[in-house]
Design a protein around this motif. Structure first.
Motif, PDB file in Angstrom:
ATOM      1  N   LYS A  99      67.750  15.130  53.352  1.00  0.00           N
ATOM      2  CA  LYS A  99      68.754  14.143  52.748  1.00  0.00           C
ATOM      3  C   LYS A  99      69.918  13.912  53.598  1.00  0.00           C
ATOM      4  CE  LYS A  99      71.553  13.750  48.561  1.00  0.00           C
ATOM      5  NZ  LYS A  99      73.009  13.675  49.175  1.00  0.00           N
ATOM      6  N   GLU A 100      70.576  14.911  54.405  1.00  0.00           N
ATOM      7  CA  GLU A 100      71.733  14.429  55.241  1.00  0.00           C
ATOM      8  C   GLU A 100      71.157  13.765  56.373  1.00  0.00           C
ATOM      9  OE1 GLU A 100      74.610  17.368  57.906  1.00  0.00           O
ATOM     10  OE2 GLU A 100      73.196  18.237  56.611  1.00  0.00           O
ATOM     11  N   LEU A 101      69.982  14.062  56.992  1.00  0.00           N
ATOM     12  CA  LEU A 101      69.386  13.307  58.013  1.00  0.00           C
ATOM     13  C   LEU A 101      69.385  11.800  57.477  1.00  0.00           C
ATOM     14  CD1 LEU A 101      68.012  12.864  60.715  1.00  0.00           C
ATOM     15  CD2 LEU A 101      65.728  13.345  59.315  1.00  0.00           C
ATOM     16  N   LEU A 102      68.841  11.453  56.368  1.00  0.00           N
ATOM     17  CA  LEU A 102      68.527  10.135  55.913  1.00  0.00           C
ATOM     18  C   LEU A 102      70.041   9.581  55.755  1.00  0.00           C
ATOM     19  CD1 LEU A 102      65.819  10.696  53.346  1.00  0.00           C
ATOM     20  CD2 LEU A 102      65.658   9.966  55.802  1.00  0.00           C
ATOM     21  N   GLU A 103      70.891  10.281  55.285  1.00  0.00           N
ATOM     22  CA  GLU A 103      72.182   9.553  54.902  1.00  0.00           C
ATOM     23  C   GLU A 103      73.119   9.494  55.976  1.00  0.00           C
ATOM     24  OE1 GLU A 103      72.538  10.852  50.238  1.00  0.00           O
ATOM     25  OE2 GLU A 103      73.693  11.852  51.834  1.00  0.00           O
ATOM     26  N   PHE A 150      58.488  14.300  65.170  1.00  0.00           N
ATOM     27  CA  PHE A 150      59.137  15.239  64.234  1.00  0.00           C
ATOM     28  C   PHE A 150      60.087  16.299  64.928  1.00  0.00           C
ATOM     29  CE2 PHE A 150      58.479  19.559  62.324  1.00  0.00           C
ATOM     30  CZ  PHE A 150      59.689  19.581  61.463  1.00  0.00           C
ATOM     31  N   LEU A 151      59.486  16.842  65.834  1.00  0.00           N
ATOM     32  CA  LEU A 151      60.046  17.882  66.592  1.00  0.00           C
ATOM     33  C   LEU A 151      61.358  17.446  67.374  1.00  0.00           C
ATOM     34  CD1 LEU A 151      57.069  20.150  67.755  1.00  0.00           C
ATOM     35  CD2 LEU A 151      58.460  20.814  65.997  1.00  0.00           C
ATOM     36  N   LEU A 152      61.286  16.384  68.042  1.00  0.00           N
ATOM     37  CA  LEU A 152      62.211  16.100  68.851  1.00  0.00           C
ATOM     38  C   LEU A 152      63.236  15.128  67.801  1.00  0.00           C
ATOM     39  CD1 LEU A 152      63.636  14.839  71.332  1.00  0.00           C
ATOM     40  CD2 LEU A 152      62.206  12.677  71.290  1.00  0.00           C
ATOM     41  N   MET A 153      62.842  14.678  66.747  1.00  0.00           N
ATOM     42  CA  MET A 153      63.798  14.009  65.819  1.00  0.00           C
ATOM     43  C   MET A 153      64.532  15.221  64.975  1.00  0.00           C
ATOM     44  SD  MET A 153      62.830  11.553  62.358  1.00  0.00           S
ATOM     45  CE  MET A 153      64.181  10.702  61.671  1.00  0.00           C
ATOM     46  N   ASP A 154      63.933  16.269  64.824  1.00  0.00           N
ATOM     47  CA  ASP A 154      64.610  17.361  63.965  1.00  0.00           C
ATOM     48  C   ASP A 154      65.711  18.035  64.844  1.00  0.00           C
ATOM     49  OD1 ASP A 154      64.875  18.984  61.643  1.00  0.00           O
ATOM     50  OD2 ASP A 154      64.081  20.567  62.890  1.00  0.00           O
ATOM     51  N   ALA A 155      65.197  18.342  66.383  1.00  0.00           N
ATOM     52  CA  ALA A 155      66.266  18.929  67.528  1.00  0.00           C
ATOM     53  C   ALA A 155      67.333  18.022  67.578  1.00  0.00           C
ATOM     54  CB  ALA A 155      65.120  19.097  68.494  1.00  0.00           C
ATOM     55  N   LEU A 156      67.253  16.790  67.907  1.00  0.00           N
ATOM     56  CA  LEU A 156      68.374  15.808  67.927  1.00  0.00           C
ATOM     57  C   LEU A 156      69.349  16.010  66.614  1.00  0.00           C
ATOM     58  CD1 LEU A 156      66.474  12.829  69.383  1.00  0.00           C
ATOM     59  CD2 LEU A 156      67.958  14.261  70.494  1.00  0.00           C
ATOM     60  N   PHE A 157      68.715  15.868  65.501  1.00  0.00           N
ATOM     61  CA  PHE A 157      69.499  16.025  64.416  1.00  0.00           C
ATOM     62  C   PHE A 157      70.309  17.628  64.239  1.00  0.00           C
ATOM     63  CE2 PHE A 157      69.319  17.415  59.736  1.00  0.00           C
ATOM     64  CZ  PHE A 157      70.438  16.906  59.300  1.00  0.00           C
ATOM     65  N   ASN A 158      69.583  18.359  64.498  1.00  0.00           N
ATOM     66  CA  ASN A 158      70.177  19.825  64.324  1.00  0.00           C
ATOM     67  C   ASN A 158      71.379  20.040  65.367  1.00  0.00           C
ATOM     68  OD1 ASN A 158      68.630  20.720  61.913  1.00  0.00           O
ATOM     69  ND2 ASN A 158      66.975  21.312  63.327  1.00  0.00           N
ATOM     70  N   LYS A 159      71.078  19.336  66.431  1.00  0.00           N
ATOM     71  CA  LYS A 159      72.307  19.684  67.608  1.00  0.00           C
ATOM     72  C   LYS A 159      73.309  18.544  67.717  1.00  0.00           C
ATOM     73  CE  LYS A 159      68.725  21.794  70.364  1.00  0.00           C
ATOM     74  NZ  LYS A 159      67.887  21.835  71.948  1.00  0.00           N
ATOM     75  N   GLY A 160      72.976  17.591  66.818  1.00  0.00           N
ATOM     76  CA  GLY A 160      73.925  16.536  66.627  1.00  0.00           C
ATOM     77  C   GLY A 160      74.006  15.329  67.912  1.00  0.00           C
ATOM     78  N   LYS A 161      72.858  15.276  68.577  1.00  0.00           N
ATOM     79  CA  LYS A 161      72.849  14.551  69.496  1.00  0.00           C
ATOM     80  C   LYS A 161      72.203  13.069  69.382  1.00  0.00           C
ATOM     81  CE  LYS A 161      72.462  18.288  73.086  1.00  0.00           C
ATOM     82  NZ  LYS A 161      71.693  18.835  74.160  1.00  0.00           N
ATOM     83  N   ASN A 162      72.120  12.420  70.442  1.00  0.00           N
ATOM     84  CA  ASN A 162      71.882  11.088  70.218  1.00  0.00           C
ATOM     85  C   ASN A 162      70.421  10.854  71.026  1.00  0.00           C
ATOM     86  OD1 ASN A 162      73.626  10.278  68.380  1.00  0.00           O
ATOM     87  ND2 ASN A 162      75.098   9.556  70.160  1.00  0.00           N
ATOM     88  N   LEU A 163      69.770   9.996  70.819  1.00  0.00           N
ATOM     89  CA  LEU A 163      68.640   9.619  71.756  1.00  0.00           C
ATOM     90  C   LEU A 163      69.339   9.218  73.083  1.00  0.00           C
ATOM     91  CD1 LEU A 163      66.207   7.742  69.272  1.00  0.00           C
ATOM     92  CD2 LEU A 163      65.670   9.568  70.802  1.00  0.00           C
ATOM     93  N   ARG A 207      71.343   7.449  60.554  1.00  0.00           N
ATOM     94  CA  ARG A 207      70.507   6.322  60.177  1.00  0.00           C
ATOM     95  C   ARG A 207      70.049   5.814  61.603  1.00  0.00           C
ATOM     96  NH1 ARG A 207      70.072   1.871  56.402  1.00  0.00           N
ATOM     97  NH2 ARG A 207      68.622   0.692  57.175  1.00  0.00           N
ATOM     98  N   ASP A 208      70.487   6.233  62.799  1.00  0.00           N
ATOM     99  CA  ASP A 208      70.241   5.806  64.159  1.00  0.00           C
ATOM    100  C   ASP A 208      68.959   6.505  64.337  1.00  0.00           C
ATOM    101  OD1 ASP A 208      71.782   8.169  64.110  1.00  0.00           O
ATOM    102  OD2 ASP A 208      71.562   8.245  66.180  1.00  0.00           O
ATOM    103  N   LEU A 209      68.860   7.875  64.017  1.00  0.00           N
ATOM    104  CA  LEU A 209      67.620   8.635  64.387  1.00  0.00           C
ATOM    105  C   LEU A 209      66.383   7.978  63.307  1.00  0.00           C
ATOM    106  CD1 LEU A 209      68.748  12.270  64.559  1.00  0.00           C
ATOM    107  CD2 LEU A 209      68.073  10.600  66.510  1.00  0.00           C
TER     108      LEU A 209
END
Length: 254
Positions: A76-80, A100-113, A83-85
């Motif tokens: 939920k936090e990711l989706l809200e 999924f693994l890359l997306m989840d890692a970027l989300f958890n670390k607060g990083k951008n593509l 939005r960039d990811l």
């Protein structure tokens, strides 16, 4: 005989599936492809429907319930908030576990593509620039009279002098709505600050990204309120809704 005798005498414990987070991401991807890319729902409705549907947990084990709730609310936090990811990964033709693994890692670390910073807000066609110019004029979004050239320079980040907002919050709403409909990059607020595209209605100083975020947050809160003992929405809500109508028309020209 008790009609629920079987249920009373034996409770079946349902275990969480392995890699539940991956399965939730995959389902969210499929729903995004169907409901967002095909225009079936607004983004906020897509998010809420997904979370409400997947929140219940059939397991009776406390540890499983806690883990499931953690997975759902993390998504939920990711989706809200990211939005960039979501747009980058869920717009792909194929969404695999490595994504999924890359997306989840970027989300958890607060990083951008690792993508180059956009050099402009947007590239609009002549027809779209004409529509935007007419809308900006009709709503008096800026204090000075705008032309199609000045509006094009605004989105291409070529303005020599910033356009002064009539109401800062309205500027935040308008550009926020363009982003919500996928017409601006994720970092639009920072781009506007860096290129000094719009100045404050109060002191004519260039608006900062933090001011744009604040104005957009205020508008979203106001959108949920009504004045006491009245069915009339707070100031700014008419503009909030009119932006939605206009941008849908703008997208038809894509």
């Amino acid at each position: 005989m008790c009609p629920c005798r079987v249920g009373c005498s034996k409770k079946i414990e349902t275990e969480l599936p392995e890699n539940e987070s991956w399965q939730l991401y995959r389902t969210a991807y499929e729903q995004y492809q169907s409901e967002i890319l095909n225009g079936e729902k607004s983004y906020s409705r897509y998010v809420n429907d997904f979370i409400y549907y997947h929140l219940p947990c059939l397991s009776i084990r406390e540890a499983d319930i806690r883990l499931h709730v953690m997975h759902v609310f993390a998504l939920k936090e990711l989706l809200e908030e990211r939005r960039d990811l979501v747009d980058a990964f869920f717009s792909k033709d194929v969404f695999e576990e490595k994504d999924f693994l890359l997306m989840d890692a970027l989300f958890n670390k607060g990083k951008n593509l690792e993508e180059p910073e956009p050099v402009c807000l947007a590239h609009f066609s002549d027809g779209q620039i004409s529509l935007i110019t007419n809308f900006v004029r009709s709503t008096s979004l800026f204090k000075s009279e705008v032309t199609e050239n000045s509006i094009r320079d605004l989105f291409e980040c070529r303005l020599q002098v910033p356009l002064q907002a009539t109401v800062n919050r309205y500027v935040a709403i308008f550009f926020g709505k363009l982003r919500e409909h996928g017409l601006l990059p994720y970092s639009w607020q920072k781009i506007m600050e860096n290129h000094k595209l719009v100045s404050s209605s109060v002191n004519n100083e260039p608006l900062r990204a933090s001011q744009l975020r604040c104005g957009l947050s205020q508008a979203r809160v106001a959108n949920l309120r009504k004045k006491p003992n009245s069915n009339i929405l707070d100031d700014g809500i008419g503009f909030y809704d009119s932006c939605d109508v206009f941008i849908k028309k703008l997208k038809e020209c894509l």
